[in-house]
Design an enzyme around this catalytic site. Structure first.
Site, PDB file in Angstrom:
ATOM      1  N   ASP A  14       0.679  -1.163  -0.030  1.00 13.38           N
ATOM      2  CA  ASP A  14       0.152  -0.019  -0.056  1.00 13.38           C
ATOM      3  C   ASP A  14       0.900   1.258   0.073  1.00 13.38           C
ATOM      4  O   ASP A  14       0.362   2.543  -0.630  1.00 13.38           O
ATOM      5  CB  ASP A  14      -0.912  -0.017   1.313  1.00 13.38           C
ATOM      6  CG  ASP A  14      -2.405   0.859   1.020  1.00 13.38           C
ATOM      7  OD1 ASP A  14      -2.411   1.242   0.101  1.00 13.38           O
ATOM      8  OD2 ASP A  14      -3.065   0.716   1.988  1.00 13.38           O
ATOM      9  N   HIS A 205      -7.743  -0.422   9.207  1.00 14.16           N
ATOM     10  CA  HIS A 205      -6.708  -0.007   8.161  1.00 14.16           C
ATOM     11  C   HIS A 205      -6.920   1.495   7.889  1.00 14.16           C
ATOM     12  O   HIS A 205      -7.785   1.685   7.295  1.00 14.16           O
ATOM     13  CB  HIS A 205      -7.115  -0.768   6.669  1.00 14.16           C
ATOM     14  CG  HIS A 205      -6.245  -0.381   5.794  1.00 14.16           C
ATOM     15  ND1 HIS A 205      -5.107  -1.338   5.192  1.00 14.16           N
ATOM     16  CD2 HIS A 205      -6.298   0.523   4.938  1.00 14.16           C
ATOM     17  CE1 HIS A 205      -4.620  -0.626   4.030  1.00 14.16           C
ATOM     18  NE2 HIS A 205      -5.264   0.345   4.161  1.00 14.16           N
ATOM     19  N   HIS A 207      -5.859   5.314   6.874  1.00 17.36           N
ATOM     20  CA  HIS A 207      -4.923   6.156   6.086  1.00 17.36           C
ATOM     21  C   HIS A 207      -4.981   7.578   7.174  1.00 17.36           C
ATOM     22  O   HIS A 207      -5.878   7.785   7.642  1.00 17.36           O
ATOM     23  CB  HIS A 207      -5.079   6.487   4.576  1.00 17.36           C
ATOM     24  CG  HIS A 207      -4.974   5.347   3.901  1.00 17.36           C
ATOM     25  ND1 HIS A 207      -4.047   5.530   2.819  1.00 17.36           N
ATOM     26  CD2 HIS A 207      -5.284   3.991   3.712  1.00 17.36           C
ATOM     27  CE1 HIS A 207      -3.918   4.201   2.240  1.00 17.36           C
ATOM     28  NE2 HIS A 207      -4.939   3.383   2.912  1.00 17.36           N
ATOM     29  N   CYS A 238      -3.745   5.174  -2.679  1.00 16.48           N
ATOM     30  CA  CYS A 238      -4.160   4.415  -3.668  1.00 16.48           C
ATOM     31  C   CYS A 238      -4.316   5.150  -4.967  1.00 16.48           C
ATOM     32  O   CYS A 238      -4.887   6.224  -4.907  1.00 16.48           O
ATOM     33  CB  CYS A 238      -5.479   3.798  -3.136  1.00 16.48           C
ATOM     34  SG  CYS A 238      -6.137   2.805  -4.264  1.00 16.48           S
TER      35      CYS A 238
END
Ligand code: HMG
Ligand code: MG
Length: 286
Positions: A14, A205, A207, A238
């Site tokens: 990622d 998860h 960010h 992403c």
């Protein structure tokens, strides 16, 4: 320390997938090898996705062949379809990850499929991986906000998570893909998701685009989650999520968790070395 928390390191995947500059394969291998020395037990190394969509991950097979595997570490890869799974199996990945979105806009942009189509696409991937005794992890993206559709209804997240668990995913990682979640939104989302299965089935998860990742981790800890994804050096984003710069840094998550008395098994000094190398790989070093 007690109350263990698992860190799922996603930096090599990622973190690097969004870099403009093509990073040398040898540097990707070196980063993973440095991470293997830190005490991390889960490392997502690369993704077997279409190189037309994500050119940075086009050397997935070479990276997997080049890393020095340490016993006790699960080396994971992302697989969007059967072709990706074939690559992952040939590369002897210890586990694979399938990924879907809780919003239609991101699903279309990221994997060229509707949410319903995406579930049908990965169903045979999960079944084949099970035949091969390879554990499958699931991701749901855009769990609170989508860059195209706005706020995500918690019900969508619960439905996608339930589908992934029914397919046999051992865990579902809940992705704040664009880093816009607030603790309040995380609470609403987790209330819906935890009606489907227990907290041990889920990972957070986050960010860190808006600087709230650690607060969101705290909200998730309060709901019982004990696995969090993070990217060394805070690399990330992403390519199909505009504005999704920056996974939460593993260094920050480990320091935060240790300060709260959690045990991660990760050596902060070794992690700092890997973080410095990771940051040096950025197109614009920070
Ligand atoms: P498509 O164009 O609809 O599919 O893409 P296709 O089947 O028509 O394939 C197009 C071409 O790619 C074909 O080549 C295939 O052979 C090839 P051509 O015949 O034109 O020469 N191809 C592949 N090559 C290698 N490996 C493969 C593969 N599959 C097809 N596995 C597809 C559909 C799903 C393939 C594409 O959209 C794709 O690869 N998407 C991946 C996008 C991606 O990697 N995004 C980032 C990861 S997700 C993320 O970051 C979120 C997460 O971190 C959690 C969060 O933060 O929320 C996980
Ligand atoms: Mg992500």
């Amino acid at each position: 320390m007690s109350d263990p928390v698992t860190i799922f390191e996603v930096g090599p995947r990622d973190g690097l997938q969004n870099e403009q500059r093509q990073i040398p394969t040898a540097d990707k291998i070196r980063l993973t090898d440095m991470l293997s020395e830190t005490g991390l037990r889960k490392i997502e190394v690369t993704s077997f996705v279409s190189p037309k969509w994500v050119p940075q991950m086009g050397d997935a097979a070479e990276v997997m062949a080049g890393i020095a595997r340490r016993p006790g570490i699960s080396y994971a890869v992302l697989t969007p379809n059967m072709k990706g799974l074939d690559g992952a199996l040939a590369a002897k990945a210890d586990e694979v990850a399938v990924f879907v979105s809780a919003s239609e806009g991101f699903s279309k942009a990221n994997i060229n499929a509707t949410m319903a189509e995406s579930l049908e696409r990965i169903r045979p991937v999960a079944a084949r991986a099970a035949e091969e005794n390879v554990p499958v992890r699931g991701y749901v993206s855009c769990v609170t906000d989508c860059p195209f559709d706005g706020p995500t209804p918690p019900h969508n997240v619960a439905l996608m998570a339930e589908a992934l668990l029914e397919m046999g995913c051992y865990e579902v990682s809940l992705g704040d893909t664009i880093g816009q979640a607030t603790p309040r939104a995380v609470n609403y989302m987790l209330d819906a998701v935890l009606a489907v299965a227990g907290a041990e089935k889920f990972a957070g998860h986050f960010h860190d685009t808006a600087g709230r990742a650690l607060e969101n981790i705290d909200a998730s800890l309060a709901h019982g989650l004990r696995t969090f994804d993070a990217a060394v050096g805070g690399l990330g984003g992403c390519p199909y999520a505009p504005g999704a710069a920056g996974n939460v840094a593993t260094e920050a998550v480990v320091a935060h968790l240790h300060s709260k008395g959690h045990d991660t098994g990760v050596d902060p000094a070794k992690l700092a070395e890997a973080g410095a190398f990771a940051r040096s790989l950025r197109s614009v070093p920070a």
